[in-house]
Scaffold this motif. Structure first.
Motif, PDB file in Angstrom:
ATOM      1  N   UNK A 166       7.469 -13.848  15.617  1.00  0.00           N
ATOM      2  CA  UNK A 166       6.884 -12.989  14.970  1.00  0.00           C
ATOM      3  C   UNK A 166       5.978 -12.082  15.908  1.00  0.00           C
ATOM      4  N   UNK A 167       5.561 -12.406  16.747  1.00  0.00           N
ATOM      5  CA  UNK A 167       4.480 -11.788  17.445  1.00  0.00           C
ATOM      6  C   UNK A 167       5.357 -10.766  18.558  1.00  0.00           C
ATOM      7  N   UNK A 168       6.431 -11.448  19.061  1.00  0.00           N
ATOM      8  CA  UNK A 168       7.162 -10.593  19.730  1.00  0.00           C
ATOM      9  C   UNK A 168       7.770  -9.485  19.146  1.00  0.00           C
ATOM     10  N   UNK A 169       8.312  -9.613  17.961  1.00  0.00           N
ATOM     11  CA  UNK A 169       8.676  -8.607  17.231  1.00  0.00           C
ATOM     12  C   UNK A 169       7.659  -7.563  16.899  1.00  0.00           C
ATOM     13  N   UNK A 170       6.463  -8.004  16.767  1.00  0.00           N
ATOM     14  CA  UNK A 170       5.408  -6.970  16.391  1.00  0.00           C
ATOM     15  C   UNK A 170       4.974  -6.154  17.679  1.00  0.00           C
ATOM     16  N   UNK A 171       5.390  -6.832  18.882  1.00  0.00           N
ATOM     17  CA  UNK A 171       5.071  -6.001  20.099  1.00  0.00           C
ATOM     18  C   UNK A 171       6.058  -5.009  20.435  1.00  0.00           C
ATOM     19  N   UNK A 172       7.354  -5.215  19.941  1.00  0.00           N
ATOM     20  CA  UNK A 172       8.434  -4.219  20.054  1.00  0.00           C
ATOM     21  C   UNK A 172       8.383  -3.339  18.833  1.00  0.00           C
ATOM     22  N   UNK A 173       8.077  -3.693  17.811  1.00  0.00           N
ATOM     23  CA  UNK A 173       8.001  -2.662  16.496  1.00  0.00           C
ATOM     24  C   UNK A 173       6.496  -2.641  16.041  1.00  0.00           C
ATOM     25  N   UNK A 174       5.570  -2.069  16.811  1.00  0.00           N
ATOM     26  CA  UNK A 174       4.284  -2.104  16.425  1.00  0.00           C
ATOM     27  C   UNK A 174       4.047  -1.499  15.008  1.00  0.00           C
ATOM     28  N   UNK A 175       4.667  -0.176  14.810  1.00  0.00           N
ATOM     29  CA  UNK A 175       4.480   0.521  13.444  1.00  0.00           C
ATOM     30  C   UNK A 175       4.919  -0.376  12.161  1.00  0.00           C
ATOM     31  N   UNK A 176       5.933  -0.848  12.516  1.00  0.00           N
ATOM     32  CA  UNK A 176       6.382  -1.774  11.434  1.00  0.00           C
ATOM     33  C   UNK A 176       5.673  -2.869  11.018  1.00  0.00           C
ATOM     34  N   UNK A 177       5.265  -3.479  12.326  1.00  0.00           N
ATOM     35  CA  UNK A 177       4.284  -4.644  12.177  1.00  0.00           C
ATOM     36  C   UNK A 177       2.973  -4.217  11.135  1.00  0.00           C
ATOM     37  N   UNK A 178       2.428  -3.201  11.496  1.00  0.00           N
ATOM     38  CA  UNK A 178       1.385  -2.638  10.839  1.00  0.00           C
ATOM     39  C   UNK A 178       1.424  -2.232   9.421  1.00  0.00           C
ATOM     40  N   UNK A 179       2.640  -1.742   9.208  1.00  0.00           N
ATOM     41  CA  UNK A 179       3.142  -1.581   7.709  1.00  0.00           C
ATOM     42  C   UNK A 179       3.207  -2.544   6.969  1.00  0.00           C
ATOM     43  N   UNK A 180       3.758  -3.692   7.745  1.00  0.00           N
ATOM     44  CA  UNK A 180       4.046  -5.385   7.082  1.00  0.00           C
ATOM     45  C   UNK A 180       2.603  -5.648   6.687  1.00  0.00           C
ATOM     46  N   UNK A 181       1.582  -5.555   7.821  1.00  0.00           N
ATOM     47  CA  UNK A 181       0.301  -6.241   7.603  1.00  0.00           C
ATOM     48  C   UNK A 181      -0.424  -5.693   6.432  1.00  0.00           C
ATOM     49  N   UNK A 182      -0.262  -4.175   6.272  1.00  0.00           N
ATOM     50  CA  UNK A 182      -1.210  -3.405   5.281  1.00  0.00           C
ATOM     51  C   UNK A 182      -0.623  -3.924   3.726  1.00  0.00           C
ATOM     52  N   UNK A 183       0.475  -4.298   3.701  1.00  0.00           N
ATOM     53  CA  UNK A 183       1.027  -4.967   2.380  1.00  0.00           C
ATOM     54  C   UNK A 183       0.115  -6.024   1.963  1.00  0.00           C
ATOM     55  N   UNK A 184      -0.267  -6.785   3.011  1.00  0.00           N
ATOM     56  CA  UNK A 184      -1.232  -7.766   2.327  1.00  0.00           C
ATOM     57  C   UNK A 184      -2.680  -7.540   2.299  1.00  0.00           C
ATOM     58  N   UNK A 185      -3.012  -6.161   2.829  1.00  0.00           N
ATOM     59  CA  UNK A 185      -4.550  -5.619   2.593  1.00  0.00           C
ATOM     60  C   UNK A 185      -4.826  -4.951   1.494  1.00  0.00           C
ATOM     61  N   UNK A 186      -6.130  -5.040   0.909  1.00  0.00           N
ATOM     62  CA  UNK A 186      -6.440  -4.233  -0.331  1.00  0.00           C
ATOM     63  C   UNK A 186      -6.620  -2.945   0.116  1.00  0.00           C
ATOM     64  N   UNK A 187      -7.120  -2.485   1.303  1.00  0.00           N
ATOM     65  CA  UNK A 187      -7.166  -0.986   1.785  1.00  0.00           C
ATOM     66  C   UNK A 187      -7.016  -1.099   3.324  1.00  0.00           C
ATOM     67  N   UNK A 188      -6.840  -0.006   3.743  1.00  0.00           N
ATOM     68  CA  UNK A 188      -6.412   0.056   5.285  1.00  0.00           C
ATOM     69  C   UNK A 188      -6.513   1.311   5.916  1.00  0.00           C
ATOM     70  N   UNK A 189      -7.099   1.427   7.109  1.00  0.00           N
ATOM     71  CA  UNK A 189      -7.027   2.511   8.103  1.00  0.00           C
ATOM     72  C   UNK A 189      -5.824   2.215   9.048  1.00  0.00           C
ATOM     73  N   UNK A 190      -4.815   3.138   8.883  1.00  0.00           N
ATOM     74  CA  UNK A 190      -3.693   2.672   9.646  1.00  0.00           C
ATOM     75  C   UNK A 190      -3.821   2.969  11.125  1.00  0.00           C
ATOM     76  N   UNK A 191      -4.665   4.104  11.507  1.00  0.00           N
ATOM     77  CA  UNK A 191      -4.776   4.357  12.847  1.00  0.00           C
ATOM     78  C   UNK A 191      -5.660   3.191  13.449  1.00  0.00           C
ATOM     79  N   UNK A 192      -6.487   2.483  12.895  1.00  0.00           N
ATOM     80  CA  UNK A 192      -7.571   1.549  13.043  1.00  0.00           C
ATOM     81  C   UNK A 192      -6.690   0.110  13.350  1.00  0.00           C
ATOM     82  N   UNK A 193      -5.730  -0.037  12.293  1.00  0.00           N
ATOM     83  CA  UNK A 193      -4.968  -1.321  12.576  1.00  0.00           C
ATOM     84  C   UNK A 193      -4.044  -1.102  13.717  1.00  0.00           C
ATOM     85  N   UNK A 194      -3.519   0.256  14.076  1.00  0.00           N
ATOM     86  CA  UNK A 194      -2.795   0.325  15.154  1.00  0.00           C
ATOM     87  C   UNK A 194      -3.366   0.052  16.367  1.00  0.00           C
TER      88      UNK A 194
END
Length: 577
Positions: free
Chosen positions: A252-280
């Protein structure tokens, strides 16, 4: 009757075929969840990119592919993950070593099985207008900490620079670097992947700030690690679950390293609110604290020991924390997951580190130099017998002293390039000392002194010391190069006898070790004894003394064997004789 029997047979075949097609087209409708093994994982904080690898593994069904039904429990300021672990509410908890060591001090038997962040992310950040440009300037300043262990890092760093926490005004700070941004404190602790990003986003330039990354200064304890109950490591079924969990997280972490934008998008689905740039930015920094390609999740025992020292000093209970640190980690799950590939050699990462530390210790280094001098002296005597000039004496002295190790390093290449002789000048210096001292002594001694019984006994004693020491060094180099166990014996023999063979070749003699005098055989036997000892020592990965015991037994075995050969003139078996 015959035709009726054939019609029934054809009908049965047709029905069986239709049923097979139906099963293939419509697999069993029972939920796969029924075959999954439940595992509850407690995260240390609320959903954010700090845990992106977990969410990617969940979203991509990596856990399910390993027959795991993983529940990710969010953390937060009011959630004590380690206590939930002890109470049986979760099976695994992400926690800081400071919390784990404190809990173990209070008899909470939790064990680190993997270290997700191999470098700490805690920082000290000082405003540009605070006047702080070095450690001494912190005296009398207002320093904000959360007092959740981060103050231990600050205190340890200050003590290394001649100050302590009494020299500053320690203030309980609010979240999100509010106090630093509002000017309520001069300096504040911040996580490099969270609050520090907030500070930068507020327009604070890196060049305007005085920052200390405790991980880079060797002043920070280990943070996000995976902890389990110690009793679970004795449960074969639970161990197997933990191995699969770690394998999924690595993927999972290696995939996140290869596809950071997708990993952030996936993470944000678990969050109530998010600053995407901050998460990146958070994900980018988190990945910098991991070793994805060089051992994801691998805990460094030396770093854990330093963490215990930092926590012990900071809590004012160094003895209790040191005791708590014993058996506080295990690499058994990491090794079983084979994230670094199958184990090669008789030692795992912890044992290899201990072995390398002992070989590099001053007492063993002293034995190494004694052996080098003995081997050098044998070459110098050969040069005297041939009445060589000073340069010839130096070359013949050099060959047996360092030739074997140099040949070994050239053969291995890679991490042994350039050879050891080019990295440590002590060996060349020892050769020069033998040449100079030998020349001076030879000028005043009688011509037959080098052939006297007493001289040969001393030379044989030193040669035995060198043989025993070089056997261990050759074996350790093979382990360090991640070679298979049998290379320990080969490298030991080459280290011990390679220089002597070079000396014989240069001086036009057949190698004496080929003529029946056991030499390489002793080194090979000693390396095999060492391999067996280290294999036993590997069962006690958190202890150093079993590795030391294996080294002592090997050294003593080689030394005694060599002395027996010299004293009793023993010879090897030769085919046909």
């Amino acid at each position: 009757m015959g035709s009726l029997r054939w019609r029934r047979l054809l009908r049965n075949i047709l029905l069986a075929t239709l049923m097979a097609i139906a099963l293939i087209a419509h697999p069993a409708t029972s939920s796969p969840q029924g075959n999954l093994e439940a595992l509850r994982v407690q995260l240390r904080w609320l959903p954010q990119a700090q845990f992106a690898g977990f969410y990617v593994a969940q979203d991509h069904e990596l856990f399910q592919k390993k027959s795991l039904d993983v529940t990710l429990e969010p953390g937060g300021p009011t959630v004590n993950g380690l206590q939930r672990l002890l109470d049986g509410e979760v099976d695994v908890a992400v926690a800081w070593s400071s919390d784990a060591l404190d809990l173990r001090r209070r008899e909470g038997d939790v064990v680190n099985i993997a270290q997700l962040l191999q470098r700490p992310g805690t920082m000290l950040v000082c405003n540009a207008d605070s006047g702080v440009t070095r450690a001494d300037d912190l005296a009398g300043k207002r320093v904000g900490t959360w007092k959740i262990g981060d103050q231990f890092d600050v205190g340890y760093w200050l003590r290394r620079h001649g100050l302590d926490l009494q020299a500053v005004e320690l203030i309980q700070q609010r979240p999100a670097a509010q106090d630093l941004l509002n000017g309520n404190v001069d300096c504040a602790t911040a996580m490099s992947y969270n609050e520090f990003q907030t500070i930068l986003n507020e327009g604070k330039l890196k060049t305007d700030l005085f920052t200390v990354r405790f991980g880079q200064e060797g002043s920070g304890f280990l943070e996000d690690g995976l902890y389990v109950r110690a009793e679970d490591l004795n449960d074969a079924r639970k161990r197997d679950q933990l191995v699969r969990l770690l394998q999924c997280l690595a993927e999972g972490w290696r995939y996140a390293a290869r596809h950071p934008d997708e990993a952030v998008a996936i993470t944000e689905r678990y969050m109530d609110g998010s600053d995407t740039e901050h998460q990146r930015a958070m994900l980018k920094e988190i990945l910098q604290l991991m070793d994805l390609d060089r051992g994801f999740g691998l805990l460094d025992p030396r770093t854990f020991a330093r963490s215990a020292e930092i926590v012990g000093e900071g809590s004012g209970q160094p003895a209790a924390i040191t005791h708590a640190a014993k058996d506080a980690w295990s690499l058994s799950i990491w090794r079983a997951s084979e994230l670094g590939g199958p184990q090669r050699g008789p030692l795992g990462p912890a044992g290899r580190q201990t072995f390398a530390t002992l070989v590099a210790s001053p007492w063993f280094y002293g034995l190494d130099l004694i052996g080098t001098a003995a081997f050098a002296l044998s070459g110098f005597i050969r040069a005297l017998q041939r009445r060589y000039d000073l340069w010839g004496c130096f070359i013949l002295t050099l060959l047996p002293a360092v030739g074997g190790g140099t040949l070994r390093d050239l053969l291995i290449g890679g991490m042994r390039s350039p050879p050891f002789i080019l990295k440590d000048n002590s060996y060349l210096l020892m050769v020069a000392v033998v040449v100079v001292a030998g020349s001076l002594v030879a000028s005043v001694l009688s011509s037959g002194a080098a052939d006297s019984k007493g001289f040969n006994q001393v030379l044989g004693l030193c040669d035995s010391v060198g043989l025993a020491t070089f056997t261990i060094i050759g074996a350790q180099v093979a382990l360090e190069a991640d070679l298979n166990w049998w290379w320990m014996a080969i490298c030991a023999a080459l280290t011990c006898a390679g220089g002597g063979m070079l000396l014989d070749v240069v001086t036009g003699r057949e190698p004496r070790t080929f003529q029946g005098e056991p030499y390489e055989e002793i080194a090979v036997f000693g390396a095999l004894v060492l391999s067996l000892g280290l294999l036993i020592a590997d069962r006690f990965e958190t202890l150093q003394w079993p590795v030391l015991a294996a080294m002592v037994v090997c050294w003593g075995t080689v030394f005694c064997c060599r002395q027996l050969v010299v004293r009793h003139n023993l010879r090897s078996w030769r085919p046909g004789l």
